[in-house]
Scaffold this active site. Structure first.
Site, short mmCIF file in Angstrom:
data_model
loop_
_atom_site.label_atom_id
_atom_site.label_comp_id
_atom_site.label_asym_id
_atom_site.label_seq_id
_atom_site.Cartn_x
_atom_site.Cartn_y
_atom_site.Cartn_z
N GLU A 155 -1.58 8.66 -55.65
CA GLU A 155 -0.53 8.67 -54.62
C GLU A 155 -0.83 7.80 -53.42
O GLU A 155 0.08 7.46 -52.66
CB GLU A 155 -0.26 10.11 -54.15
CG GLU A 155 -1.35 10.74 -53.30
CD GLU A 155 -2.47 11.41 -54.09
OE1 GLU A 155 -3.17 12.26 -53.52
OE2 GLU A 155 -2.64 11.08 -55.28
N HIS A 159 -6.95 9.36 -56.68
CA HIS A 159 -5.67 9.71 -56.06
C HIS A 159 -4.63 8.60 -56.34
O HIS A 159 -4.60 7.59 -55.65
CB HIS A 159 -5.84 9.88 -54.55
CG HIS A 159 -6.57 11.13 -54.18
ND1 HIS A 159 -5.93 12.33 -53.93
CD2 HIS A 159 -7.89 11.39 -54.05
CE1 HIS A 159 -6.82 13.26 -53.65
NE2 HIS A 159 -8.03 12.71 -53.72
N CYS A 170 -7.50 15.08 -58.75
CA CYS A 170 -8.77 15.37 -58.08
C CYS A 170 -9.18 16.84 -58.26
O CYS A 170 -9.59 17.23 -59.34
CB CYS A 170 -8.69 14.96 -56.61
SG CYS A 170 -10.31 14.78 -55.82
N TYR A 171 -9.02 17.67 -57.21
CA TYR A 171 -9.34 19.10 -57.36
C TYR A 171 -8.53 19.70 -58.51
O TYR A 171 -9.02 20.53 -59.27
CB TYR A 171 -9.03 19.84 -56.06
CG TYR A 171 -9.35 21.32 -56.09
CD1 TYR A 171 -10.58 21.80 -55.64
CD2 TYR A 171 -8.42 22.24 -56.58
CE1 TYR A 171 -10.87 23.16 -55.68
CE2 TYR A 171 -8.71 23.59 -56.63
CZ TYR A 171 -9.92 24.05 -56.17
OH TYR A 171 -10.22 25.39 -56.22
N LYS A 205 5.60 7.83 -41.42
CA LYS A 205 6.10 6.79 -40.53
C LYS A 205 7.02 5.80 -41.25
O LYS A 205 8.07 5.43 -40.74
CB LYS A 205 4.92 6.05 -39.91
CG LYS A 205 5.29 4.96 -38.92
CD LYS A 205 5.67 5.53 -37.57
CE LYS A 205 4.45 6.10 -36.85
NZ LYS A 205 4.78 6.57 -35.50
N VAL A 215 8.75 5.04 -32.39
CA VAL A 215 9.60 5.20 -33.57
C VAL A 215 9.98 6.67 -33.79
O VAL A 215 11.15 7.01 -33.96
CB VAL A 215 8.87 4.67 -34.84
CG1 VAL A 215 9.74 4.85 -36.07
CG2 VAL A 215 8.48 3.22 -34.66
N ASP A 216 8.98 7.55 -33.77
CA ASP A 216 9.19 8.95 -34.16
C ASP A 216 10.17 9.67 -33.24
O ASP A 216 11.16 10.25 -33.70
CB ASP A 216 7.86 9.71 -34.17
CG ASP A 216 6.75 8.93 -34.86
OD1 ASP A 216 7.09 8.09 -35.71
OD2 ASP A 216 5.58 9.15 -34.54
N GLY A 238 -7.97 18.81 -53.07
CA GLY A 238 -8.34 19.82 -52.08
C GLY A 238 -9.77 19.63 -51.62
O GLY A 238 -10.57 19.01 -52.33
N GLY A 293 9.94 6.55 -26.59
CA GLY A 293 10.32 5.17 -26.87
C GLY A 293 9.68 4.65 -28.14
O GLY A 293 9.96 3.54 -28.58
#
Length: 506
Positions: A166, A164, A78-79, A362, A221-222, A51, A219
């Site tokens: 992750e 971190h 972390c936090y 993504k 990806v998302d 955080g 057009g």
């Protein structure tokens, strides 16, 4: 399942995503969730996220103390680690300067959470406070110089890291998460992408029913994956609209419309470039640009919806990095900037939002696209921001400046593709800066624009490192831009990481 308590980290959903990748269902909850709610969910483990605040601040966020008495394994990041330190009687100190980026840790003691982890590892740090003294009955298991990098109290089933695990740039970070999820929390594998797609199709079908939805299709990806999911849910009741806001890449409007024919979606192209450019005239503040672009998009979609019957919904390909940088979804995550399809939307609009990809990244969306058999020509496109070149033109947007950037950007993409790097790196593009510099062109003094080149490698867009492009490639790009793009006499290369910078300049 695993529950992640959100204390405001930009990486909170990234933790959940990594755990889902391990095949374990994961939910995010606000840091102040009631213990009774946690008991109802019966998680096998709880993760306390990082955080932006200091645990030493009087109003810093805190979870309910009873969480530590449930007997459920807890992992603080972390936090989360600093909060555990404060709660259990350790000593924290504030550093004069925040510690960002890659550091090295040394494993001091091999424990369950550090199973199969080498002695030395590169990790991603992002913190201000640090631990001066660990709480009683906690032991230090890894260090980074004189910083406590990891600690644990196995008797209470509490583990913590200052870095971190992750993020992509942390070596063996996923192995640390895996050790917590399977060896400590004893979770089971029962989650995959096909089950996610099926669930979304069912949800959307029930929500929209016989009404009509329009999709903001670009057009990319998302929006393409979002459109295909909704099309599978409601079929012909989905109408897709591709808007030319005047801020697209060179020849993008015509090329994308032609390409979208492959998907057999009902697509209509709308050229609204004059409206966008008129509304953006004289605007230099990046947040105002984003808000104007978002407002104009909605006005166009609402205008188009009036030409159809029963339109009540707007489909967007919003992803989690857009959300987490714009507004908080389930916790107090800090706002970085507004994205036109999140924080850029007007408060009052007549269409209800459908965002099937809102909690995904993504790379996850690309995997779902493969599940849906969408061609690689769509899935392998580099990310392009919703506000388009509007946030890559730093300062005022004019027709002349758009043309300069379109031509420079086209050269960057062309040369990156020739070098075989387009699908290997996350993003590569040009930025037009709001300054002019003196140069010499044809033995005469010139006073022209500066183009910045940005190329980054990333997995999810949450963290990114600059690409060490070959000097010969940079030289070719620079030479072509200066020689072929009228109005440019200098090219620079951006070597900033995210954080502390963002990928886009605005």
């Amino acid at each position: 399942m695993i529950i992640v308590l959100d204390f405001g980290s930009q990486y909170t959903q990234l933790i959940a995503r990594k755990i889902r990748e391990l095949g374990v269902y994961c939910e995010i909850a606000p840091y102040n969730i009631k213990v009774s709610k946690i008991k109802e969910k019966k998680p096998s483990g709880i993760i306390l996220s990082g955080g932006p605040q200091s645990v030493l601040s009087p109003n810093s966020p805190k979870c309910e103390m009873e969480i530590f008495n449930l007997g459920i394994p807890i992992f603080g990041i972390c936090y989360g680690m600093q909060l555990i330190t404060k709660i259990f009687g350790g000593i924290l100190k504030s550093k004069e300067h925040r510690e960002y980026g890659l550091k090295y840790i040394k494993v001091e003691k091999k424990t369950i959470i550090l199973n199969e982890i080498p002695e030395i590892n590169k990790v991603w740090m992002s913190h201000g406070d640090h631990i001066e003294k660990v709480p009683p009955n906690f032991e230090i298991t890894a260090t980074s110089g004189n910083i406590v990098a990891m600690m644990e109290n196995p008797e209470k089933k509490i583990y913590a890291t200052q870095f971190h695990p992750e993020v992509h740039h942390t070596e063996n970070g996923i192995k640390i998460l895996e050790n917590f999820v399977f060896k400590i929390a004893k979770s089971k594998k029962d989650w995959n992408y096909s089950s996610f797609v099926k669930k979304k199709i069912d949800e959307i079908s029930q929500k929209i029913k016989d009404k009509t939805a329009i999709c903001a299709l670009s057009g990319g990806v998302d929006s393409t994956v979002a459109a295909v999911i909704v099309h599978k849910a409601i079929g012909k009741n989905l109408k897709c609209i591709f808007v030319n806001n005047g801020l697209l890449r060179k020849n993008e409007f015509e090329n994308v419309l032609k390409k979208l024919e492959q998907l057999k979606l009902n697509v209509k192209g709308v050229d609204a470039s004059k409206k966008f450019l008129e509304d953006l005239r004289g605007i230099t503040d990046p947040e105002r640009k984003r808000k104007i672009i978002g407002k104009d998009f909605i006005e166009i979609f609402e205008e188009e919806s009036k030409k159809l019957k029963n339109v009540e919904f707007l489909v967007q390909g919003t992803l989690y990095p857009d959300v987490i940088e714009s507004v908080s979804v389930v916790g107090p995550s800090a706002t970085i900037k507004s994205h036109h399809n999140v924080g850029g939307l007007p408060e009052k609009m007549n269409l209800k939002l459908i965002e099937p990809l809102r909690e995904l990244f993504k790379d996850e969306v690309r995997k779902i696209g493969k599940e849906l058999n969408i061609p690689d020509s769509f899935l392998n496109r580099q990310p392009f921001p919703g506000p388009g070149l509007g946030i890559r033109i730093v300062g005022e947007i004019t027709e002349e400046r758009i043309e300069i950037l379109q031509n420079a950007d086209d050269i960057v993409i062309e040369e990156i593709k020739k070098y075989g790097l387009y699908e290997k790196i996350w993003q590569s593009f040009a930025v037009l800066l709001p300054i002019k510099t003196v140069g010499v062109m044809g033995d005469e003094r010139s006073y022209e624009n500066v183009i910045a080149i940005r190329a980054v490698e990333s997995v999810d867009g949450m963290t990114a490192d600059w690409v060490k492009l070959d000097y010969s490639l940079l030289s070719k790009i620079s030479s072509r831009i200066v020689n072929e793009v009228k109005g440019v006499n200098r090219v620079v290369y951006d070597i900033s990481t995210k954080p502390p910078a963002t990928i886009e300049w605005e």
